[in-house]
Structure formats: C-alpha cells, structure tokens
Write a protein that holds these residues in place. Structure first.
Motif, short mmCIF file in Angstrom:
data_model
loop_
_atom_site.label_atom_id
_atom_site.label_comp_id
_atom_site.label_asym_id
_atom_site.label_seq_id
_atom_site.Cartn_x
_atom_site.Cartn_y
_atom_site.Cartn_z
N SER A 1 0.84 -1.20 0.00
CA SER A 1 0.00 0.00 0.00
C SER A 1 0.87 1.25 0.00
CB SER A 1 -0.93 0.01 1.22
OG SER A 1 -0.18 0.07 2.43
N PRO B 1 -3.78 -0.03 -2.82
CA PRO B 1 -4.68 0.79 -2.02
C PRO B 1 -3.92 1.91 -1.34
CG PRO B 1 -4.21 -1.30 -0.92
CD PRO B 1 -3.57 -1.37 -2.27
N VAL C 1 -8.88 2.86 4.25
CA VAL C 1 -8.64 2.92 2.81
C VAL C 1 -9.33 4.18 2.29
CG1 VAL C 1 -8.98 1.80 0.59
CG2 VAL C 1 -8.52 0.42 2.63
N GLY D 1 -8.46 5.50 -0.88
CA GLY D 1 -8.38 5.55 -2.33
C GLY D 1 -7.64 4.35 -2.87
N ILE D 2 -7.52 4.31 -4.18
CA ILE D 2 -6.74 3.26 -4.81
C ILE D 2 -6.04 3.87 -6.02
CG2 ILE D 2 -8.60 2.43 -6.31
CD1 ILE D 2 -7.49 -0.46 -5.58
N THR E 1 -8.05 7.23 -7.27
CA THR E 1 -9.50 7.09 -7.34
C THR E 1 -10.02 7.02 -5.91
OG1 THR E 1 -9.36 5.88 -9.43
CG2 THR E 1 -11.39 5.62 -8.14
N GLU E 2 -10.91 7.95 -5.56
CA GLU E 2 -11.36 8.06 -4.16
C GLU E 2 -12.54 7.15 -3.84
OE1 GLU E 2 -12.10 12.12 -3.33
OE2 GLU E 2 -9.99 12.72 -3.43
N VAL F 1 -13.74 4.06 -3.60
CA VAL F 1 -13.18 2.71 -3.63
C VAL F 1 -14.29 1.66 -3.53
CG1 VAL F 1 -11.60 1.10 -2.53
CG2 VAL F 1 -11.06 3.56 -2.58
N SER G 1 -15.25 -2.06 -2.65
CA SER G 1 -14.66 -3.06 -1.76
C SER G 1 -15.62 -4.21 -1.55
CB SER G 1 -14.26 -2.44 -0.42
OG SER G 1 -15.43 -1.99 0.27
#
Length: 229
Positions: free
Chosen positions: A13, A36, A44, A46-47, A96-97, A99, A101
C-alpha cells in the motif's frame, strides 16, 4: 469459497502523501498494477492504478491540447481533472477516491461480478473499515485452476455419473429430455436434437464437471425439416 479463502493478505500500500514517482517505482518493482491508499488511521481512502499514471507530462503522454471548441465542450471539472492526472506529484491528487470493496465473507461469484461490473482488476477486502486483504483477477484464476485440478482417485458408478449430469442440466430450457442421457462405463452419451451450436456445446460441457466421467460422446443433431410439396 469466500474472499478470505483466496485474498492476498500481504498487501502493498501507499499513503496519500506518497509521491507519484515513488508509487510508480513501487508498482514496477512489485510487478503489480494497483495499490490501495491508506491514511494514518488505517482506513482505505483511495486506490492508485496503472490507469492513473498513463497520461503524464514526464513521458510526453499528456492529453494533446484541444481546440477552443474542444475546450468549450468539456466541463472545467473534467479539464482540471485531466491536468491533475498529468501534473500532480502526490498520490492523493490522482488516486480514485470512490473505492469499491468487498467483505471477507463475499463469495467468489460476488467478487467476479464486482470486478466485471466496475471494470477493475482488483478489489480491497475490508473488515470494519480496515484493509485485511485484496482480491485480484489473478487470485480468481488461481482458485479456478485449483478447482479444475483433476482428482486421480475420483471414481463413480454410471448411475451416479448420470445423476450428476442430470443435476447439471436441471432447469435449463435448452437441455434435452432425461431419457436422452445415457452413461456406459463412465462415458456419457447425449442423444436428441438441438437448435443451435451453442446448445450443443452447453449440453456437452454439462458433463465436464461431474466426477468420474471418462469421456463424452456427442450424438446430438438438428431437427429434420421436410419441404412441403
């Protein structure tokens, strides 16, 4: 099987303040396509993926300058977002906010649906808002490979094999009648008519996952149409 059964728990990460250049180096060295982004509280936020790094001024891959009309037709939000992707030096500015999951208890069909529906290659696994793993397409492929590995000890009677095939075909509108499925010495024989090549292939495939099947014989054909005189 669930996400917890196949997920990668040793997750690489980055932090929101990690530089784009450090993140790009990490992706390259770890041979991964996304990471992530975790804040100071372990959440988490964002990614970051390879797609976020495609258009960079450093590589000369930034968006070409549009004509005045092209600029006018795009919202200022979109234009500013493109500029960020091309020039920002912090991960927080290009990640990218929103996320997507899944939970550790998510089954594999749900995970596959999430990956396909959102056109993504990996999905974080969160428990109580904290990252506990990540499931990628490669994890699913590995699970498929394990599921398809033949069991050399598998054996079944002809009757058990026939019941297995009929169970696989049950409720399928394209399946033939039950009397057209015959099993002899472990070989499944399919008889009857089909209306398309897809139906034929689907019927034959129904026997592939039944334990003990030694072979499949295709006796399927198309209906005979007699021309009217």
């Amino acid at each position: 099987m669930q996400a917890s059964d196949i997920m990668t728990t040793d997750v690489v990460s980055v932090r929101p303040d990690t530089s784009v250049f450090e993140a790009a180096t990490l992706l390259a060295e770890q041979h991964i396509s996304g990471v992530p982004v975790i804040d100071d509280h372990g959440n988490v936020v964002g990614i970051l993926t390879e797609g976020d790094l495609l258009h960079r001024v450093e590589m000369g891959t930034g968006k070409p300058q549009r004509s005045w009309l092209g600029e006018f037709l795009h919202s200022t939000r979109k234009l500013a977002g493109e500029y960020l992707k091309e020039h920002a030096v912090r991960v927080a500015d290009i990640m990218t906010e929103n996320v997507v999951s899944v939970a550790p208890s998510a089954d594999l069909s749900e995970i596959a649906d999430v990956l396909e529906r959102h056109h993504i290659k990996r999905v974080p696994v969160l428990e109580n808002g904290k990252l506990v793993g990540i499931v990628s397409r490669s994890n699913l492929i590995r699970a498929l490979a394990d599921a398809l590995r033949p069991d050399p000890q598998a054996a079944a009677s002809d009757e058990a094999i026939r019941h297995g095939v009929l169970d696989a075909l049950q409720g399928r509108r394209w399946a033939m009648s039950t009397e057209n499925v015959v099993v002899k010495d472990g070989v499944v024989h399919f008889w009857g008519t089909v209306s398309s090549e897809e139906e034929r292939k689907a019927i034959l495939v129904s026997a592939d996952h039944v334990a003990g099947v030694k072979g499949v014989e295709d006796h399927l054909g198309y209906p005979v149409v007699f021309a009217q005189m």
